[in-house]
Scaffold this motif. Structure first.
Motif, PDB file in Angstrom:
ATOM      1  N   LEU A  89       0.822  -1.209   0.000  1.00  0.00           N
ATOM      2  CA  LEU A  89       0.000   0.000   0.000  1.00  0.00           C
ATOM      3  C   LEU A  89       0.857   1.261   0.000  1.00  0.00           C
ATOM      4  CD1 LEU A  89      -2.875  -0.939   2.448  1.00  0.00           C
ATOM      5  CD2 LEU A  89      -2.950  -0.801  -0.030  1.00  0.00           C
ATOM      6  N   ALA A  90       1.995   1.216   0.686  1.00  0.00           N
ATOM      7  CA  ALA A  90       2.881   2.379   0.710  1.00  0.00           C
ATOM      8  C   ALA A  90       3.425   2.677  -0.685  1.00  0.00           C
ATOM      9  CB  ALA A  90       4.028   2.145   1.691  1.00  0.00           C
ATOM     10  N   ILE A  91       3.873   1.648  -1.364  1.00  0.00           N
ATOM     11  CA  ILE A  91       4.431   1.846  -2.711  1.00  0.00           C
ATOM     12  C   ILE A  91       3.348   2.273  -3.693  1.00  0.00           C
ATOM     13  CG2 ILE A  91       5.567   0.661  -4.633  1.00  0.00           C
ATOM     14  CD1 ILE A  91       7.382   1.333  -2.261  1.00  0.00           C
ATOM     15  N   VAL A  92       2.172   1.647  -3.604  1.00  0.00           N
ATOM     16  CA  VAL A  92       1.077   2.029  -4.504  1.00  0.00           C
ATOM     17  C   VAL A  92       0.647   3.461  -4.233  1.00  0.00           C
ATOM     18  CG1 VAL A  92      -1.360   1.569  -5.005  1.00  0.00           C
ATOM     19  CG2 VAL A  92       0.270  -0.295  -4.945  1.00  0.00           C
ATOM     20  N   ASN A  93       0.622   3.867  -2.978  1.00  0.00           N
ATOM     21  CA  ASN A  93       0.262   5.240  -2.631  1.00  0.00           C
ATOM     22  C   ASN A  93       1.253   6.229  -3.232  1.00  0.00           C
ATOM     23  OD1 ASN A  93      -1.256   7.254  -1.346  1.00  0.00           O
ATOM     24  ND2 ASN A  93       0.088   7.211   0.428  1.00  0.00           N
ATOM     25  N   ILE A  94       2.524   5.924  -3.167  1.00  0.00           N
ATOM     26  CA  ILE A  94       3.526   6.828  -3.733  1.00  0.00           C
ATOM     27  C   ILE A  94       3.439   6.862  -5.253  1.00  0.00           C
ATOM     28  CG2 ILE A  94       6.011   7.151  -4.076  1.00  0.00           C
ATOM     29  CD1 ILE A  94       6.390   6.232  -1.188  1.00  0.00           C
ATOM     30  N   ILE A  95       3.340   5.694  -5.873  1.00  0.00           N
ATOM     31  CA  ILE A  95       3.345   5.642  -7.338  1.00  0.00           C
ATOM     32  C   ILE A  95       2.073   6.250  -7.915  1.00  0.00           C
ATOM     33  CG2 ILE A  95       3.259   4.090  -9.330  1.00  0.00           C
ATOM     34  CD1 ILE A  95       5.142   2.238  -7.778  1.00  0.00           C
ATOM     35  N   VAL A  96       0.926   5.817  -7.401  1.00  0.00           N
ATOM     36  CA  VAL A  96      -0.339   6.238  -7.999  1.00  0.00           C
ATOM     37  C   VAL A  96      -0.720   7.653  -7.591  1.00  0.00           C
ATOM     38  CG1 VAL A  96      -2.814   5.754  -8.113  1.00  0.00           C
ATOM     39  CG2 VAL A  96      -1.181   3.900  -8.267  1.00  0.00           C
ATOM     40  N   LEU A 143      -1.197  14.925 -12.766  1.00  0.00           N
ATOM     41  CA  LEU A 143      -2.434  15.294 -13.454  1.00  0.00           C
ATOM     42  C   LEU A 143      -3.033  16.564 -12.855  1.00  0.00           C
ATOM     43  CD1 LEU A 143      -4.631  14.420 -15.523  1.00  0.00           C
ATOM     44  CD2 LEU A 143      -5.740  13.258 -13.620  1.00  0.00           C
ATOM     45  N   PHE A 144      -3.053  16.662 -11.527  1.00  0.00           N
ATOM     46  CA  PHE A 144      -3.553  17.874 -10.878  1.00  0.00           C
ATOM     47  C   PHE A 144      -2.733  19.096 -11.296  1.00  0.00           C
ATOM     48  CE2 PHE A 144      -5.893  16.276  -6.831  1.00  0.00           C
ATOM     49  CZ  PHE A 144      -6.795  15.620  -7.635  1.00  0.00           C
ATOM     50  N   LEU A 145      -1.411  18.955 -11.328  1.00  0.00           N
ATOM     51  CA  LEU A 145      -0.568  20.086 -11.727  1.00  0.00           C
ATOM     52  C   LEU A 145      -0.864  20.520 -13.157  1.00  0.00           C
ATOM     53  CD1 LEU A 145       2.900  19.303 -10.135  1.00  0.00           C
ATOM     54  CD2 LEU A 145       1.413  21.228  -9.651  1.00  0.00           C
ATOM     55  N   PHE A 146      -1.021  19.563 -14.069  1.00  0.00           N
ATOM     56  CA  PHE A 146      -1.349  19.916 -15.450  1.00  0.00           C
ATOM     57  C   PHE A 146      -2.687  20.623 -15.539  1.00  0.00           C
ATOM     58  CE2 PHE A 146       1.540  16.423 -17.226  1.00  0.00           C
ATOM     59  CZ  PHE A 146       2.535  17.340 -17.486  1.00  0.00           C
ATOM     60  N   VAL A 147      -3.686  20.133 -14.826  1.00  0.00           N
ATOM     61  CA  VAL A 147      -5.008  20.760 -14.871  1.00  0.00           C
ATOM     62  C   VAL A 147      -4.954  22.175 -14.306  1.00  0.00           C
ATOM     63  CG1 VAL A 147      -7.323  20.650 -13.861  1.00  0.00           C
ATOM     64  CG2 VAL A 147      -6.303  18.616 -14.862  1.00  0.00           C
ATOM     65  N   ILE A 148      -4.243  22.364 -13.193  1.00  0.00           N
ATOM     66  CA  ILE A 148      -4.136  23.691 -12.592  1.00  0.00           C
ATOM     67  C   ILE A 148      -3.414  24.647 -13.525  1.00  0.00           C
ATOM     68  CG2 ILE A 148      -3.005  24.972 -10.732  1.00  0.00           C
ATOM     69  CD1 ILE A 148      -3.714  22.633  -8.893  1.00  0.00           C
ATOM     70  N   MET A 149      -2.364  24.170 -14.160  1.00  0.00           N
ATOM     71  CA  MET A 149      -1.623  25.045 -15.072  1.00  0.00           C
ATOM     72  C   MET A 149      -2.431  25.347 -16.325  1.00  0.00           C
ATOM     73  SD  MET A 149       2.202  23.585 -14.814  1.00  0.00           S
ATOM     74  CE  MET A 149       3.097  23.586 -13.281  1.00  0.00           C
ATOM     75  N   LEU A 150      -3.233  24.410 -16.811  1.00  0.00           N
ATOM     76  CA  LEU A 150      -4.046  24.661 -17.999  1.00  0.00           C
ATOM     77  C   LEU A 150      -5.242  25.566 -17.709  1.00  0.00           C
ATOM     78  CD1 LEU A 150      -4.092  21.161 -19.718  1.00  0.00           C
ATOM     79  CD2 LEU A 150      -2.975  23.235 -20.524  1.00  0.00           C
ATOM     80  N   MET A 151      -5.744  25.531 -16.473  1.00  0.00           N
ATOM     81  CA  MET A 151      -6.899  26.356 -16.129  1.00  0.00           C
ATOM     82  C   MET A 151      -6.535  27.823 -15.965  1.00  0.00           C
ATOM     83  SD  MET A 151      -8.996  23.914 -13.540  1.00  0.00           S
ATOM     84  CE  MET A 151     -10.061  25.222 -13.016  1.00  0.00           C
ATOM     85  N   ASN A 152      -5.260  28.124 -15.697  1.00  0.00           N
ATOM     86  CA  ASN A 152      -4.802  29.501 -15.539  1.00  0.00           C
ATOM     87  C   ASN A 152      -5.651  30.234 -14.505  1.00  0.00           C
ATOM     88  OD1 ASN A 152      -3.296  31.758 -15.862  1.00  0.00           O
ATOM     89  ND2 ASN A 152      -4.230  32.369 -17.816  1.00  0.00           N
ATOM     90  N   LEU A 153      -5.589  29.761 -13.284  1.00  0.00           N
ATOM     91  CA  LEU A 153      -6.404  30.332 -12.203  1.00  0.00           C
ATOM     92  C   LEU A 153      -5.854  31.680 -11.774  1.00  0.00           C
ATOM     93  CD1 LEU A 153      -6.858  27.130 -10.054  1.00  0.00           C
ATOM     94  CD2 LEU A 153      -8.514  28.171 -11.579  1.00  0.00           C
TER      95      LEU A 153
END
Length: 167
Positions: free
Chosen positions: A54-61, A69-79
């Motif tokens: 679970l620790a490894i899956v938590n880090i990887i996923v 994905l969150f960083l890309f969405v935030i950068m594309l939204m130009n908040l």
């Protein structure tokens, strides 16, 4: 105090501080970076519980793929502050009510945790957190919820493709 207790308290304080910083940070990118710190602290808790998978899956996923994905969405939204809509009083009120209900659920769950601990089955020492045991439980006891969640994820992916498709 043993080393594992010191590590537990350090990871707990780190996770709580980082979670508060996620909420308090004005910049959304800083919030995402603090959330990554929260995920690493939670992975440390998994390691203390002997749940290496679970620790490894938590880090990887989560800390890897989802946060990118969150960083890309935030950068594309130009908040910007100019584009942020103002929230009306009913939205704030419903947020306070929802938060209060969530706090109530957490308090009632922690009060009943002592009863649950006494009722758990005895597991032989050292077998907790192994992938083999997780697979056996997942595909025997929880086979139906596992399949339902996979159909739910598939429908969410199809919905995201339909919504994101250009006219």
């Amino acid at each position: 105090m043993s080393t594992s207790e010191i590590l537990f308290w350090f990871l707990s304080v780190l996770a709580l501080f980082s979670a508060i910083m996620v909420l308090v940070s004005k910049n959304p990118i800083h919030s995402v970076l603090w959330l990554i710190v929260v995920f690493f602290a939670i992975s440390g808790h998994y390691l203390l519980l002997n749940a290496q998978f679970l620790a490894i899956v938590n880090i990887i996923v989560y800390a890897g793929a989802i946060m990118v994905l969150f960083l890309f969405v935030i950068m594309l939204m130009n908040l910007n502050k100019e584009t942020e809509p103002s929230r009306n009083i009913w939205m704030k009120f419903s947020g306070v009510i929802s938060g209060g209900l969530l706090l109530w659920i957490f308090v009632s769950a922690t009060r009943s945790a002592g009863e649950i601990v006494g009722k758990t089955a005895m597991i032989k020492e050292g077998s907790i957190g192994l992938i083999e045991n997780l697979g056996k439980v997942l595909f025997t006891q929880y086979a139906l919820p596992f399949e339902i969640s996979s159909v739910l994820f598939l429908s969410a992916m199809v919905g995201a493709v339909v919504i994101g498709k250009k006219q």
